[in-house]
Design a protein around this motif. Structure first.
Motif, PDB file in Angstrom:
ATOM      1  N   GLY A  21       0.783  -1.238   0.000  1.00 30.99           N
ATOM      2  CA  GLY A  21       0.000   0.000   0.000  1.00 30.99           C
ATOM      3  C   GLY A  21       0.810   1.280   0.000  1.00 30.99           C
ATOM      4  N   LYS A  22       1.966   1.295  -0.588  1.00 27.76           N
ATOM      5  CA  LYS A  22       2.818   2.489  -0.622  1.00 27.76           C
ATOM      6  C   LYS A  22       2.104   3.658  -1.302  1.00 27.76           C
ATOM      7  N   THR A  23       2.232   4.854  -0.730  1.00 24.29           N
ATOM      8  CA  THR A  23       1.634   6.050  -1.328  1.00 24.29           C
ATOM      9  C   THR A  23       2.594   7.240  -1.341  1.00 24.29           C
ATOM     10  N   ASN A  24       3.820   7.052  -0.841  1.00 20.92           N
ATOM     11  CA  ASN A  24       4.753   8.172  -0.750  1.00 20.92           C
ATOM     12  C   ASN A  24       6.181   7.672  -0.929  1.00 20.92           C
ATOM     13  N   LEU A  25       6.978   8.451  -1.614  1.00 22.20           N
ATOM     14  CA  LEU A  25       8.399   8.145  -1.781  1.00 22.20           C
ATOM     15  C   LEU A  25       9.179   9.445  -1.687  1.00 22.20           C
ATOM     16  N   LYS A  26      10.196   9.468  -0.824  1.00 23.77           N
ATOM     17  CA  LYS A  26      11.100  10.616  -0.705  1.00 23.77           C
ATOM     18  C   LYS A  26      12.512  10.104  -0.878  1.00 23.77           C
ATOM     19  N   VAL A  27      13.225  10.654  -1.856  1.00 23.16           N
ATOM     20  CA  VAL A  27      14.614  10.268  -2.079  1.00 23.16           C
ATOM     21  C   VAL A  27      15.444  11.495  -2.418  1.00 23.16           C
ATOM     22  N   LYS A  28      16.739  11.370  -2.171  1.00 27.42           N
ATOM     23  CA  LYS A  28      17.729  12.319  -2.682  1.00 27.42           C
ATOM     24  C   LYS A  28      18.492  11.561  -3.754  1.00 27.42           C
ATOM     25  N   PHE A  29      18.761  12.217  -4.873  1.00 31.81           N
ATOM     26  CA  PHE A  29      19.433  11.525  -5.973  1.00 31.81           C
ATOM     27  C   PHE A  29      20.379  12.463  -6.720  1.00 31.81           C
ATOM     28  N   ARG A  30      21.322  11.850  -7.397  1.00 25.68           N
ATOM     29  CA  ARG A  30      22.253  12.554  -8.292  1.00 25.68           C
ATOM     30  C   ARG A  30      22.534  11.650  -9.473  1.00 25.68           C
ATOM     31  N   ARG A  99      25.194  15.661 -11.703  1.00 18.98           N
ATOM     32  CA  ARG A  99      26.095  15.813 -10.566  1.00 18.98           C
ATOM     33  C   ARG A  99      25.580  16.778  -9.490  1.00 18.98           C
ATOM     34  N   THR A 100      24.351  17.236  -9.607  1.00 21.49           N
ATOM     35  CA  THR A 100      23.732  18.069  -8.572  1.00 21.49           C
ATOM     36  C   THR A 100      22.764  17.193  -7.790  1.00 21.49           C
ATOM     37  N   GLU A 101      22.757  17.342  -6.470  1.00 23.27           N
ATOM     38  CA  GLU A 101      21.837  16.554  -5.647  1.00 23.27           C
ATOM     39  C   GLU A 101      20.453  17.206  -5.649  1.00 23.27           C
ATOM     40  N   TYR A 102      19.440  16.386  -5.842  1.00 25.06           N
ATOM     41  CA  TYR A 102      18.046  16.824  -5.834  1.00 25.06           C
ATOM     42  C   TYR A 102      17.254  15.978  -4.850  1.00 25.06           C
ATOM     43  N   ILE A 117      10.180  18.269  -6.955  1.00 18.66           N
ATOM     44  CA  ILE A 117      11.639  18.176  -7.006  1.00 18.66           C
ATOM     45  C   ILE A 117      12.226  19.507  -6.603  1.00 18.66           C
ATOM     46  N   ARG A 118      13.352  19.443  -5.884  1.00 23.09           N
ATOM     47  CA  ARG A 118      14.047  20.678  -5.489  1.00 23.09           C
ATOM     48  C   ARG A 118      15.525  20.385  -5.261  1.00 23.09           C
ATOM     49  N   SER A 119      16.303  21.447  -5.311  1.00 24.21           N
ATOM     50  CA  SER A 119      17.723  21.373  -4.960  1.00 24.21           C
ATOM     51  C   SER A 119      18.042  22.613  -4.140  1.00 24.21           C
ATOM     52  N   ASP A 120      19.254  22.648  -3.581  1.00 21.90           N
ATOM     53  CA  ASP A 120      19.648  23.819  -2.800  1.00 21.90           C
ATOM     54  C   ASP A 120      19.721  25.077  -3.649  1.00 21.90           C
ATOM     55  N   SER A 121      19.972  24.907  -4.966  1.00 23.04           N
ATOM     56  CA  SER A 121      20.170  26.064  -5.835  1.00 23.04           C
ATOM     57  C   SER A 121      18.954  26.418  -6.690  1.00 23.04           C
TER      58      SER A 121
END
Length: 161
Positions: A21-30, A99-102, A117-121
């Motif tokens: 029953g998954k309904t949410n996913l949060k990851v950091k990726f590059r 090569r940027t983390e999101y 989606i977001r990044s620091d910049s």
């Protein structure tokens, strides 16, 4: 974790991971080495897959973030990549830098699917889509995959935390 897809393969080696029953996913990726390549033939434009989950068989019902190299070097185009009752839907989302983390968040609340989606910049980009939540709750996590028809052109690395 760094997922390595070797030249000539479609996916990395990893153990399956079931969910109920998954309904949410949060990851950091590059996106790292091998993710950008010049688009030369029609199959180079196929949407590769970053991550997501299925409800039952992934070609019947699944939610994923997809990607292709952009024509501009070191840029990647992101997509919604969804199967709903066996019908595939692909929607352009945004363009990001290699090569940027999101941070990616996918939420399914009732029948509204949101990708953020977001990044620091850069500011957040949010896109929503109607998705009828399947009755089946059992599914599995989906990890990086290269292709449609063509496998990885070169060794490819993607970091996902």
């Amino acid at each position: 974790m760094i997922y390595k897809i070797k030249k000539g393969n479609h996916y990395s080696l990893h153990l399956p991971k079931l969910h109920l029953g998954k309904t949410n996913l949060k990851v950091k990726f590059r996106f790292l080495d091998g993710c950008w390549f010049p688009l030369k033939v029609k199959d180079d434009y196929a949407v590769n897959k970053l991550c997501g989950w299925s409800y039952g068989w992934h070609h019947k019902n699944s939610i994923r973030c997809g990607w292709t190299p952009n024509k501009e070097q070191d840029k990647i185009d992101l997509f919604f990549y969804i199967y709903s009752n066996g019908e595939r839907h692909i929607h352009s989302f945004c363009t990001i830098d290699i090569r940027t983390e999101y941070s990616l968040e996918i939420d399914l609340i009732i029948n509204l699917l949101s990708f953020s989606i977001r990044s620091d910049s850069s500011p957040s980009t949010i896109l929503s889509y109607y998705y009828e939540k399947p009755k089946s709750k059992l599914g599995y996590m989906l990890f990086p995959y290269i292709g449609g028809n063509l496998p990885a052109h070169t060794d490819t690395k993607i970091s996902i935390e």
